[in-house]
Design an enzyme around this catalytic site. Sequence first.
Site, PDB file in Angstrom:
ATOM      1  N   CYS A  17       0.909  -1.110  -0.123  1.00 31.67           N
ATOM      2  CA  CYS A  17      -0.052   0.099   0.013  1.00 31.67           C
ATOM      3  C   CYS A  17       0.862   1.145   0.131  1.00 31.67           C
ATOM      4  O   CYS A  17       1.842   1.574   1.020  1.00 31.67           O
ATOM      5  CB  CYS A  17      -0.914  -0.077   1.160  1.00 31.67           C
ATOM      6  SG  CYS A  17      -1.808   1.499   1.330  1.00 31.67           S
ATOM      7  N   GLU A  35     -13.776  11.326  26.970  1.00 27.84           N
ATOM      8  CA  GLU A  35     -13.489  10.539  25.734  1.00 27.84           C
ATOM      9  C   GLU A  35     -14.050   9.235  26.619  1.00 27.84           C
ATOM     10  O   GLU A  35     -14.161   8.839  27.703  1.00 27.84           O
ATOM     11  CB  GLU A  35     -12.196  10.046  25.821  1.00 27.84           C
ATOM     12  CG  GLU A  35     -11.613   8.913  25.091  1.00 27.84           C
ATOM     13  CD  GLU A  35     -12.146   8.484  23.706  1.00 27.84           C
ATOM     14  OE1 GLU A  35     -12.060   9.775  22.811  1.00 27.84           O
ATOM     15  OE2 GLU A  35     -12.483   7.585  23.576  1.00 27.84           O
ATOM     16  N   TYR A  57     -14.539  14.451  22.966  1.00 31.89           N
ATOM     17  CA  TYR A  57     -13.987  13.268  21.993  1.00 31.89           C
ATOM     18  C   TYR A  57     -12.383  13.208  22.214  1.00 31.89           C
ATOM     19  O   TYR A  57     -11.669  13.544  20.893  1.00 31.89           O
ATOM     20  CB  TYR A  57     -14.619  13.342  20.862  1.00 31.89           C
ATOM     21  CG  TYR A  57     -16.050  13.656  20.632  1.00 31.89           C
ATOM     22  CD1 TYR A  57     -16.862  12.368  20.683  1.00 31.89           C
ATOM     23  CD2 TYR A  57     -16.590  14.739  20.664  1.00 31.89           C
ATOM     24  CE1 TYR A  57     -18.180  12.582  20.688  1.00 31.89           C
ATOM     25  CE2 TYR A  57     -17.952  14.838  20.608  1.00 31.89           C
ATOM     26  CZ  TYR A  57     -18.725  13.860  20.634  1.00 31.89           C
ATOM     27  OH  TYR A  57     -20.025  13.866  20.696  1.00 31.89           O
ATOM     28  N   ASP A  90     -14.212  17.022  18.458  1.00 33.44           N
ATOM     29  CA  ASP A  90     -13.517  16.159  17.346  1.00 33.44           C
ATOM     30  C   ASP A  90     -14.201  14.699  17.389  1.00 33.44           C
ATOM     31  O   ASP A  90     -13.599  13.789  17.657  1.00 33.44           O
ATOM     32  CB  ASP A  90     -12.327  15.921  17.803  1.00 33.44           C
ATOM     33  CG  ASP A  90     -11.386  15.134  16.423  1.00 33.44           C
ATOM     34  OD1 ASP A  90     -11.740  14.963  15.475  1.00 33.44           O
ATOM     35  OD2 ASP A  90     -10.028  15.079  17.006  1.00 33.44           O
ATOM     36  N   GLN A 139      -4.379   9.598  15.573  1.00 33.26           N
ATOM     37  CA  GLN A 139      -4.673  10.167  14.155  1.00 33.26           C
ATOM     38  C   GLN A 139      -3.797   9.416  13.324  1.00 33.26           C
ATOM     39  O   GLN A 139      -2.376   9.176  13.477  1.00 33.26           O
ATOM     40  CB  GLN A 139      -4.305  11.561  13.879  1.00 33.26           C
ATOM     41  CG  GLN A 139      -5.286  12.388  14.865  1.00 33.26           C
ATOM     42  CD  GLN A 139      -6.711  12.773  14.222  1.00 33.26           C
ATOM     43  OE1 GLN A 139      -6.832  12.331  13.266  1.00 33.26           O
ATOM     44  NE2 GLN A 139      -7.461  13.238  14.968  1.00 33.26           N
ATOM     45  N   CYS A 172     -13.899  14.511  10.501  1.00 27.92           N
ATOM     46  CA  CYS A 172     -13.149  13.790   9.318  1.00 27.92           C
ATOM     47  C   CYS A 172     -14.561  13.300   8.299  1.00 27.92           C
ATOM     48  O   CYS A 172     -14.247  12.656   7.449  1.00 27.92           O
ATOM     49  CB  CYS A 172     -12.405  12.252   9.924  1.00 27.92           C
ATOM     50  SG  CYS A 172     -13.385  11.565  10.987  1.00 27.92           S
TER      51      CYS A 172
HETATM   52  C1  LIG Z   1     -12.006  11.186  15.748  1.00 28.97           C
HETATM   53  S1  LIG Z   1     -11.448  10.742  17.243  1.00 28.97           S
HETATM   54  C2  LIG Z   1     -10.636  12.113  17.693  1.00 28.97           C
HETATM   55  C3  LIG Z   1      -9.668  11.790  19.076  1.00 28.97           C
HETATM   56  C4  LIG Z   1      -8.682  13.031  19.249  1.00 28.97           C
HETATM   57  N1  LIG Z   1      -9.206  14.375  19.489  1.00 28.97           N
HETATM   58  C5  LIG Z   1      -7.466  13.140  18.614  1.00 28.97           C
HETATM   59  O1  LIG Z   1      -7.188  13.931  17.922  1.00 28.97           O
HETATM   60  O2  LIG Z   1      -6.782  12.008  18.534  1.00 28.97           O
HETATM   61  C6  LIG Z   1     -12.992  10.577  18.104  1.00 28.97           C
HETATM   62  C7  LIG Z   1     -12.565  10.076  19.402  1.00 28.97           C
HETATM   63  O3  LIG Z   1     -14.027  10.028  20.250  1.00 28.97           O
HETATM   64  C8  LIG Z   1     -14.399   8.925  20.822  1.00 28.97           C
HETATM   65  N2  LIG Z   1     -15.606   8.458  20.911  1.00 28.97           N
HETATM   66  C9  LIG Z   1     -16.619   8.195  20.136  1.00 28.97           C
HETATM   67  N3  LIG Z   1     -18.019   8.320  20.361  1.00 28.97           N
HETATM   68  C10 LIG Z   1     -17.848   9.098  21.981  1.00 28.97           C
HETATM   69  C11 LIG Z   1     -18.830   9.405  22.647  1.00 28.97           C
HETATM   70  N4  LIG Z   1     -20.207   9.213  22.302  1.00 28.97           N
HETATM   71  N5  LIG Z   1     -18.366   9.964  23.645  1.00 28.97           N
HETATM   72  C12 LIG Z   1     -17.171  10.220  23.963  1.00 28.97           C
HETATM   73  N6  LIG Z   1     -16.316   9.783  23.189  1.00 28.97           N
HETATM   74  C13 LIG Z   1     -16.477   9.198  21.954  1.00 28.97           C
HETATM   75  C14 LIG Z   1     -13.574   7.976  20.117  1.00 28.97           C
HETATM   76  O4  LIG Z   1     -13.233   6.900  21.029  1.00 28.97           O
HETATM   77  C15 LIG Z   1     -12.487   8.664  19.710  1.00 28.97           C
HETATM   78  O5  LIG Z   1     -11.467   8.629  20.606  1.00 28.97           O
END
Ligand SMILES: C[S@@+](CC[C@H](N)C(=O)[O-])C[C@H]1O[C@@H](n2cnc3c(N)ncnc32)[C@H](O)[C@@H]1O
Length: 312
Positions: free
Chosen positions: A17, A190, A169, A239, A141, A266
């Site tokens: 890949c 989180e 998040y 996020d 990420q 995203c």
């Molecule tokens: C796109 S990631 C972003 C994580 C972090 N901000 C980063 O940049 O690394 C989304 C995160 O939200 C968490 N998540 C998903 N649904 C959630 C919820 N209902 N409540 C809290 N966290 C959640 C996931 O486990 C994940 O770690």
Amino acid sequence: MGVYSNRSHNIVPISKCYIQNKICNDIAQDIFEFIKENDISIYNEKTLKGTVRHIIVRIGVKTNEVLVTIVVNDNNFKKEKELVEYIKSKYNQVKSIVKNYNTKNTNVILGTKNEIIFGEGYIYDILGEYKFKISPLSFYQVNPIQTEVLYNTAINYAGKSNKVALDLYCGIGTIGIFASKNFKKVYGIEKVAQAIDDARENAQINNVENIEFYVGDVEEKLPEILKNIDEPPTTIFVDPPRKGLDNETINVLKKLQPEKIVYISCNPATLARDLKELEERYVIKEIQPVDMFPYTSHVECCSVLSLKNSIQ
Ligand SMILES: C[S@@+](CC[C@H](N)C(=O)[O-])C[C@H]1O[C@@H](n2cnc3c(N)ncnc32)[C@H](O)[C@@H]1O
């Protein structure tokens, strides 16, 4: 070992890949060859039988530390010790190998139970001026080079204030830790407990003392935290995963009315849907796409919203 063909779970085999890190590619390929040569069974999504479901290889691009997670459906991983010895001796970058059990009939990749079969069970990486611990169940990420661009965009949008910020998040606490130098206090939420363990340790490793992390669903924890903190937040980073914000959280944000919301997404479709709702109270000041997924149709976006009656 390949990619799913469009809208299916049929695998189109690929041995290389070009957007994957080379070492990760090589390690995954070697594990796959080992599995084939030693007749180790592969999980079948239709019969729900077989052992190996996924191979996940993550690298800290700045530290060069590699974490391998092998997701299994049962306890029948033949020649596990031989595989560990083989990978360890061939790649000294591999710091840890973890077996993750996922016995459910699901397309979610990871289960909740981990067994460390080599090393400490985590790796570190460096983003900007900070070091981060990353465990198998924690989100990180996929493009750490562009992650610095994304986070710097987010914290520039947020600006500086001697007030309180929330990192919703928050994963392993990366955005909150980046933002901590610009705020009096940051709270992160989180839902994955292992990610919050990492986040707390990450605050310690980086000597960040003005941040607190809570494990739980944003939908439930956010109202609870807002009741318990002395000062309401003036800036909120969100996020969320691809499905975006849920209605409850949007309503809490509209009612709370922080001066700024920095929305990192995203998935442009759910971002557009959620911004439309928030526009009732907020002005969308800027949306900056960040190319986190080059050579794909996906794009990350960072946007900043200002409260209508307090536009700065
Ligand atoms: C796109 S990631 C972003 C994580 C972090 N901000 C980063 O940049 O690394 C989304 C995160 O939200 C968490 N998540 C998903 N649904 C959630 C919820 N209902 N409540 C809290 N966290 C959640 C996931 O486990 C994940 O770690």
